[in-house]
Design a protein around this motif. Structure first.
Motif, PDB file in Angstrom:
ATOM      1  N   GLN A 182       0.845  -1.202   0.000  1.00 42.96           N
ATOM      2  CA  GLN A 182       0.000   0.000   0.000  1.00 42.96           C
ATOM      3  C   GLN A 182       0.879   1.250   0.000  1.00 42.96           C
ATOM      4  O   GLN A 182       2.036   1.218   0.425  1.00 42.96           O
ATOM      5  CB  GLN A 182      -0.967  -0.035   1.186  1.00 42.96           C
ATOM      6  CG  GLN A 182      -0.332  -0.222   2.549  1.00 42.96           C
ATOM      7  CD  GLN A 182       0.037   1.098   3.221  1.00 42.96           C
ATOM      8  OE1 GLN A 182      -0.429   2.158   2.812  1.00 42.96           O
ATOM      9  NE2 GLN A 182       0.893   1.048   4.234  1.00 42.96           N
ATOM     10  N   PRO A 183       0.350   2.381  -0.487  1.00 38.23           N
ATOM     11  CA  PRO A 183       1.182   3.555  -0.766  1.00 38.23           C
ATOM     12  C   PRO A 183       1.719   4.296   0.452  1.00 38.23           C
ATOM     13  O   PRO A 183       2.573   5.168   0.306  1.00 38.23           O
ATOM     14  CB  PRO A 183       0.252   4.446  -1.595  1.00 38.23           C
ATOM     15  CG  PRO A 183      -1.128   4.019  -1.240  1.00 38.23           C
ATOM     16  CD  PRO A 183      -1.035   2.542  -0.969  1.00 38.23           C
ATOM     17  N   CYS A 225      13.907   8.393  -8.177  1.00 39.21           N
ATOM     18  CA  CYS A 225      13.550   7.216  -7.381  1.00 39.21           C
ATOM     19  C   CYS A 225      14.650   6.889  -6.379  1.00 39.21           C
ATOM     20  O   CYS A 225      14.366   6.554  -5.221  1.00 39.21           O
ATOM     21  CB  CYS A 225      13.275   6.014  -8.284  1.00 39.21           C
ATOM     22  SG  CYS A 225      11.760   6.137  -9.266  1.00 39.21           S
ATOM     23  N   PHE A 226      15.898   6.980  -6.803  1.00 40.50           N
ATOM     24  CA  PHE A 226      17.012   6.711  -5.894  1.00 40.50           C
ATOM     25  C   PHE A 226      17.045   7.744  -4.777  1.00 40.50           C
ATOM     26  O   PHE A 226      17.246   7.406  -3.600  1.00 40.50           O
ATOM     27  CB  PHE A 226      18.333   6.709  -6.645  1.00 40.50           C
ATOM     28  CG  PHE A 226      19.530   6.536  -5.743  1.00 40.50           C
ATOM     29  CD1 PHE A 226      19.852   5.291  -5.224  1.00 40.50           C
ATOM     30  CD2 PHE A 226      20.313   7.628  -5.395  1.00 40.50           C
ATOM     31  CE1 PHE A 226      20.941   5.125  -4.379  1.00 40.50           C
ATOM     32  CE2 PHE A 226      21.404   7.472  -4.547  1.00 40.50           C
ATOM     33  CZ  PHE A 226      21.714   6.222  -4.042  1.00 40.50           C
ATOM     34  N   GLU A 227      16.843   9.005  -5.120  1.00 37.36           N
ATOM     35  CA  GLU A 227      16.886  10.064  -4.118  1.00 37.36           C
ATOM     36  C   GLU A 227      15.761   9.900  -3.100  1.00 37.36           C
ATOM     37  O   GLU A 227      15.957  10.123  -1.898  1.00 37.36           O
ATOM     38  CB  GLU A 227      16.812  11.431  -4.796  1.00 37.36           C
ATOM     39  CG  GLU A 227      17.208  12.576  -3.904  1.00 37.36           C
ATOM     40  CD  GLU A 227      17.530  13.847  -4.678  1.00 37.36           C
ATOM     41  OE1 GLU A 227      18.045  14.793  -4.050  1.00 37.36           O
ATOM     42  OE2 GLU A 227      17.284  13.892  -5.906  1.00 37.36           O
ATOM     43  N   ARG A 259      16.771   7.166  -0.730  1.00 39.42           N
ATOM     44  CA  ARG A 259      17.788   7.663   0.198  1.00 39.42           C
ATOM     45  C   ARG A 259      17.156   8.474   1.323  1.00 39.42           C
ATOM     46  O   ARG A 259      17.481   8.313   2.502  1.00 39.42           O
ATOM     47  CB  ARG A 259      18.806   8.514  -0.557  1.00 39.42           C
ATOM     48  CG  ARG A 259      19.967   9.015   0.277  1.00 39.42           C
ATOM     49  CD  ARG A 259      20.662  10.181  -0.384  1.00 39.42           C
ATOM     50  NE  ARG A 259      19.764  11.326  -0.547  1.00 39.42           N
ATOM     51  CZ  ARG A 259      20.151  12.515  -0.995  1.00 39.42           C
ATOM     52  NH1 ARG A 259      21.411  12.699  -1.363  1.00 39.42           N
ATOM     53  NH2 ARG A 259      19.304  13.506  -1.097  1.00 39.42           N
ATOM     54  N   ASP A 260      16.215   9.352   0.970  1.00 38.29           N
ATOM     55  CA  ASP A 260      15.561  10.190   1.974  1.00 38.29           C
ATOM     56  C   ASP A 260      14.701   9.358   2.922  1.00 38.29           C
ATOM     57  O   ASP A 260      14.661   9.619   4.132  1.00 38.29           O
ATOM     58  CB  ASP A 260      14.698  11.248   1.280  1.00 38.29           C
ATOM     59  CG  ASP A 260      15.517  12.255   0.489  1.00 38.29           C
ATOM     60  OD1 ASP A 260      16.760  12.288   0.656  1.00 38.29           O
ATOM     61  OD2 ASP A 260      14.923  13.004  -0.318  1.00 38.29           O
ATOM     62  N   ILE A 261      14.008   8.365   2.379  1.00 40.30           N
ATOM     63  CA  ILE A 261      13.173   7.510   3.211  1.00 40.30           C
ATOM     64  C   ILE A 261      14.021   6.662   4.146  1.00 40.30           C
ATOM     65  O   ILE A 261      13.666   6.437   5.309  1.00 40.30           O
ATOM     66  CB  ILE A 261      12.275   6.613   2.342  1.00 40.30           C
ATOM     67  CG1 ILE A 261      11.219   7.455   1.618  1.00 40.30           C
ATOM     68  CG2 ILE A 261      11.585   5.543   3.186  1.00 40.30           C
ATOM     69  CD1 ILE A 261      10.350   6.651   0.665  1.00 40.30           C
ATOM     70  N   HIS A 312       3.320  10.896  -0.902  1.00 40.16           N
ATOM     71  CA  HIS A 312       2.958  11.767  -2.033  1.00 40.16           C
ATOM     72  C   HIS A 312       4.047  11.748  -3.099  1.00 40.16           C
ATOM     73  O   HIS A 312       3.754  11.598  -4.295  1.00 40.16           O
ATOM     74  CB  HIS A 312       2.729  13.192  -1.527  1.00 40.16           C
ATOM     75  CG  HIS A 312       2.420  14.174  -2.620  1.00 40.16           C
ATOM     76  ND1 HIS A 312       1.213  14.211  -3.281  1.00 40.16           N
ATOM     77  CD2 HIS A 312       3.186  15.147  -3.187  1.00 40.16           C
ATOM     78  CE1 HIS A 312       1.241  15.163  -4.199  1.00 40.16           C
ATOM     79  NE2 HIS A 312       2.424  15.742  -4.165  1.00 40.16           N
ATOM     80  N   ARG A 313       5.299  11.868  -2.674  1.00 44.61           N
ATOM     81  CA  ARG A 313       6.404  11.824  -3.642  1.00 44.61           C
ATOM     82  C   ARG A 313       6.444  10.488  -4.366  1.00 44.61           C
ATOM     83  O   ARG A 313       6.617  10.431  -5.590  1.00 44.61           O
ATOM     84  CB  ARG A 313       7.738  12.057  -2.928  1.00 44.61           C
ATOM     85  CG  ARG A 313       8.032  13.497  -2.590  1.00 44.61           C
ATOM     86  CD  ARG A 313       9.320  13.627  -1.769  1.00 44.61           C
ATOM     87  NE  ARG A 313      10.507  13.151  -2.479  1.00 44.61           N
ATOM     88  CZ  ARG A 313      11.714  13.077  -1.929  1.00 44.61           C
ATOM     89  NH1 ARG A 313      11.878  13.410  -0.646  1.00 44.61           N
ATOM     90  NH2 ARG A 313      12.756  12.642  -2.634  1.00 44.61           N
ATOM     91  N   ALA A 314       6.274   9.410  -3.601  1.00 39.60           N
ATOM     92  CA  ALA A 314       6.305   8.081  -4.214  1.00 39.60           C
ATOM     93  C   ALA A 314       5.140   7.897  -5.180  1.00 39.60           C
ATOM     94  O   ALA A 314       5.297   7.243  -6.222  1.00 39.60           O
ATOM     95  CB  ALA A 314       6.257   7.005  -3.131  1.00 39.60           C
ATOM     96  N   GLY A 315       3.998   8.471  -4.847  1.00 39.68           N
ATOM     97  CA  GLY A 315       2.838   8.345  -5.728  1.00 39.68           C
ATOM     98  C   GLY A 315       3.105   8.954  -7.098  1.00 39.68           C
ATOM     99  O   GLY A 315       2.718   8.382  -8.127  1.00 39.68           O
TER     100      GLY A 315
END
Length: 308
Positions: free
Chosen positions: A195-196, A224-226, A229-231, A271-274
């Motif tokens: 789930q998101p 996607c890599f950045e 890294r942040d997560i 939100h960013r991943a979405g």
């Protein structure tokens, strides 16, 4: 389709900018690697995901784009796997060749990402998966002290409901923690359960971008890599480990204030991943669609399309 490709001056500038950004993102890791130094936070991106700085540095125009020859000849991509060059020297991603090798993977990624995108985000997990990975365990994955000690860590696990839906996190739970999870994710149920709001499902955008290889435009791959890294930083800040040796403050999820901070950052990452997930879904659809088009006609050189 339009016959104009990406002019040489344009793709050379994009390639140079991509290499500079990739080098910046991996500089600290490459410096540590040269001296054999380990890093409990960042190494995950390279060890678990198998990320290679050299692969991140390689710029791809993505599916549907063709590179116009430079004065000194066709783009260097002509020598790379899953590229084709037409009679005019335009070089582009070869969807048919890629699908001949990776069709099942592309279809799975498309199905998984579409399923995740269709669901609401759940933000009530508070990163307890990391706590469940050290529950009642003497030996831990990282050579760092536990912020609350073993007894205090175990107490946090026992006083919170655990609802981890991501198999690749759940599979590292300690034996004593497995039965505490309210769901039983498996590899087979991943499409049904991911789930998101899940930090690891969001980090996996990097994994899927890597598996889609040259179909993914360079900017999207680094985005996607950045994000991963942040997560990863939040994942460890909210973990039971003491990160003071890295100068990182804890997100104390055992407190109301820590929970609030975790959820706020989790929602931002979701939100960013979405947005990235939507772009990856479009890449999958374009690759699969290109193959369907090609299947209905005689083999041709890559379609020449414009690029912004």
């Amino acid at each position: 389709p339009p016959t104009a490709g990406v002019p040489a001056a344009r793709w050379r500038a994009l390639l140079a900018a991509h290499e500079e950004r990739a080098d910046s993102l991996t500089a600290a890791h490459r410096a540590r690697r040269a001296t054999g130094e380990r890093h409990a936070i960042d190494d995950f991106l390279y060890d678990y995901y198998g990320t290679r700085p050299s692969a991140l540095r390689r710029w791809h125009p993505g599916v549907g784009a063709a590179l116009v020859p430079a004065p000194d000849g066709p783009a260097p991509h002509r020598q790379w796997r899953w590229y084709a060059t037409d009679a005019d020297g335009l070089v582009g991603f070869d969807a048919a060749a890629f699908l001949a090798d990776r069709a099942d993977s592309v279809r799975f990624i498309h199905r998984l990402l579409s399923a995740i995108a269709s669901r609401p985000a759940f933000t009530g997990c508070f990163g307890l998966h990391e706590w469940a990975m050290v529950y009642r365990q003497r030996e831990h994955r990282h050579p760092l002290p536990l912020r609350l000690g073993q007894a205090g860590t175990d107490a946090v696990v026992e006083s919170h409901p655990i609802r981890c839906t991501h198999f690749d996190a759940f599979r590292f739970f300690t034996p004593d923690a497995v039965h505490l999870n309210r769901v039983r994710p498996t590899r087979e149920s991943q499409v049904e359960l991911d789930q998101p709001g899940c930090l690891h499902a969001a980090m996996d955008c990097h994994k899927w971008a890597t598996k889609l290889g040259p179909a993914v435009p360079g900017e999207l791959a680094l985005d996607c890599f950045e994000l991963a890294r942040d997560i990863r930083l939040l994942d460890m800040q909210a973990s039971p480990y003491d990160l003071s040796s890295y100068g990182q403050p804890a997100v104390a999820i055992e407190t109301p204030e820590g929970k609030a901070e975790y959820v706020a950052r989790q929602r931002e990452f979701s939100h960013r991943a979405g947005e990235l997930r939507t772009r990856l879904i479009k890449v999958c659809a374009a690759v699969l669609g290109s193959a369907e088009v090609d299947a209905g006609r005689a083999p041709t050189a890559p379609v020449r399309t414009g690029s912004s």
